[in-house]
Each structure stands twice: as C-alpha cells, then as structure tokens.
Design a protein around this motif. Structure first.
Motif, short mmCIF file in Angstrom:
data_model
loop_
_atom_site.label_atom_id
_atom_site.label_comp_id
_atom_site.label_asym_id
_atom_site.label_seq_id
_atom_site.Cartn_x
_atom_site.Cartn_y
_atom_site.Cartn_z
N GLN A 129 6.54 -4.31 -5.53
CA GLN A 129 6.70 -3.31 -6.58
C GLN A 129 5.41 -2.49 -6.72
OE1 GLN A 129 7.94 -6.12 -9.62
NE2 GLN A 129 10.03 -5.36 -9.45
N GLY A 130 5.33 -1.44 -5.93
CA GLY A 130 4.14 -0.61 -5.91
C GLY A 130 3.79 -0.01 -7.25
N LYS A 131 4.80 0.39 -8.02
CA LYS A 131 4.55 0.99 -9.33
C LYS A 131 3.86 -0.01 -10.25
CE LYS A 131 6.84 3.24 -13.20
NZ LYS A 131 8.11 3.67 -13.79
N VAL A 150 0.84 -1.20 0.00
CA VAL A 150 0.00 0.00 0.00
C VAL A 150 0.88 1.25 0.00
CG1 VAL A 150 -1.54 1.39 1.46
CG2 VAL A 150 -2.08 -1.00 1.01
N GLU A 151 1.87 1.29 0.87
CA GLU A 151 2.76 2.45 0.95
C GLU A 151 3.53 2.65 -0.34
OE1 GLU A 151 2.57 4.77 3.30
OE2 GLU A 151 0.96 3.48 4.06
N ARG A 152 3.99 1.57 -0.93
CA ARG A 152 4.74 1.67 -2.19
C ARG A 152 3.84 2.13 -3.33
NH1 ARG A 152 9.28 -2.65 -1.56
NH2 ARG A 152 10.23 -1.79 0.32
N MET A 153 2.58 1.71 -3.31
CA MET A 153 1.64 2.18 -4.33
C MET A 153 1.37 3.66 -4.17
SD MET A 153 -1.12 -0.93 -4.59
CE MET A 153 -2.10 -0.12 -5.88
N LYS A 154 1.25 4.12 -2.93
CA LYS A 154 1.03 5.56 -2.68
C LYS A 154 2.20 6.38 -3.20
CE LYS A 154 -1.91 5.11 1.42
NZ LYS A 154 -1.98 5.31 2.89
N GLU A 155 3.42 5.89 -2.96
CA GLU A 155 4.61 6.59 -3.46
C GLU A 155 4.60 6.65 -4.99
OE1 GLU A 155 7.88 4.37 -1.82
OE2 GLU A 155 7.36 4.94 0.24
N ALA A 156 4.27 5.55 -5.63
CA ALA A 156 4.24 5.51 -7.09
C ALA A 156 3.16 6.44 -7.63
CB ALA A 156 4.00 4.08 -7.57
N ALA A 175 -3.65 -1.89 -11.47
CA ALA A 175 -4.95 -1.30 -11.09
C ALA A 175 -5.43 -0.32 -12.16
CB ALA A 175 -4.83 -0.61 -9.74
N LEU A 176 -4.53 0.51 -12.66
CA LEU A 176 -4.91 1.48 -13.70
C LEU A 176 -5.37 0.76 -14.97
CD1 LEU A 176 -2.04 4.08 -13.22
CD2 LEU A 176 -4.47 4.44 -12.74
N ASN A 177 -4.66 -0.29 -15.36
CA ASN A 177 -5.05 -1.05 -16.55
C ASN A 177 -6.40 -1.74 -16.35
OD1 ASN A 177 -2.73 -0.35 -17.95
ND2 ASN A 177 -1.60 -2.17 -17.30
N LEU A 178 -6.64 -2.22 -15.16
CA LEU A 178 -7.91 -2.85 -14.85
C LEU A 178 -9.05 -1.84 -14.96
CD1 LEU A 178 -8.69 -5.72 -14.03
CD2 LEU A 178 -8.51 -5.02 -11.65
N MET A 179 -8.80 -0.63 -14.47
CA MET A 179 -9.81 0.43 -14.56
C MET A 179 -10.12 0.78 -16.02
SD MET A 179 -10.99 2.24 -11.78
CE MET A 179 -11.14 3.83 -12.54
N ALA A 180 -9.08 0.75 -16.85
CA ALA A 180 -9.24 1.13 -18.25
C ALA A 180 -9.90 0.05 -19.09
CB ALA A 180 -7.88 1.49 -18.85
N SER A 181 -9.89 -1.20 -18.59
CA SER A 181 -10.48 -2.30 -19.37
C SER A 181 -12.00 -2.22 -19.37
CB SER A 181 -10.01 -3.66 -18.82
OG SER A 181 -10.61 -3.92 -17.57
N GLN A 189 3.60 9.74 -10.10
CA GLN A 189 2.90 9.83 -11.38
C GLN A 189 1.75 10.84 -11.35
OE1 GLN A 189 1.80 5.96 -13.00
NE2 GLN A 189 3.53 5.01 -11.94
N GLN A 190 1.58 11.49 -10.22
CA GLN A 190 0.49 12.45 -10.02
C GLN A 190 -0.88 11.84 -10.32
OE1 GLN A 190 1.69 15.89 -12.30
NE2 GLN A 190 3.12 16.53 -10.71
N VAL A 191 -1.08 10.66 -9.76
CA VAL A 191 -2.34 9.94 -9.89
C VAL A 191 -3.04 9.98 -8.53
CG1 VAL A 191 -3.36 7.64 -10.23
CG2 VAL A 191 -1.46 8.38 -11.66
N TYR A 192 -4.33 10.36 -8.53
CA TYR A 192 -5.08 10.33 -7.27
C TYR A 192 -5.31 8.87 -6.91
CZ TYR A 192 -8.89 10.15 -4.02
OH TYR A 192 -9.67 9.84 -2.93
#
Length: 103
Positions: free
Chosen positions: A87-89, A17-23, A95-101, A27-30
């Motif tokens: 690997q948070g990134k 979770v922390e590594r994902m927040k950093e990534a 997650a982003l790709n899943l959202m876009a599918s 990337q300036q992603v909410y």
C-alpha cells in the motif's frame, strides 16, 4: 522529500517504491524514493529526509538508526500490513508523518 526503503536485498521493496511514486503523484507531493539493501545504506545516506525499514529486517532497526540519526533523517520500520499489501499511499503517509514529527 527524499526517502530510502531498506530491505535485505533491495528487491522486495521495489514494487512498494513504484506504488509510493504513484501515490505521491496523485497527491502532488515531491518524492524521490528508492530501495536499497541494508549493506548499501551507508552509501545512500547523503541528503535524505526519511529511511523506512522493511519489516522483514526490523531486527536491524537499532543498527540502521545508529547510521541514520547522525544525518538528521528520520527512521522507522514500515507498517507491516501496509508493506504486505504493498500500500504505497499508506507508506507515503507514514513517511510524511515521520517528517512532520519533532521527536
């Protein structure tokens, strides 16, 4: 994007979770992300975009998807290598790709 990571006790995913927040910040992603135990998932299904399942509980995938899919959120098992290496990134990109599918 609102994401929940599911594992057996919610502990092993806390570092991820922390590594994902950093990534996401880089990337300036909410990103609103937290880890929960599978037993607490039902209480955390409101206003979610993505549910990612820890590979150690992939055997619960079918029952988790049955809970998640009626909410309209996307659901998948976290890439095992990305999880193992924390690997948070890469998990954020999953997650982003899943959202876009559209499936």
């Amino acid at each position: 994007m609102r994401v929940v990571l599911v594992c057996s006790a919610g502990m092993s995913t806390s570092i991820l979770v922390e590594r994902m927040k950093e990534a996401a910040e880089e990337q300036q992603v909410y990103l609103n992300v937290k880890a929960v135990a599978e037993s607490d998932l039902r209480d955390n299904l409101h206003e979610l975009d993505v549910v990612l399942i820890g590979p150690q509980v992939r055997y619960l995938e079918k029952s988790i998807k049955e809970k998640v899919e009626p909410t309209g959120a996307k659901c998948d098992v976290i890439n095992q290598q990305a999880f193992g290496l924390m690997q948070g990134k890469q998990v954020l990109e999953q997650a982003l790709n899943l959202m876009a599918s559209n499936d």
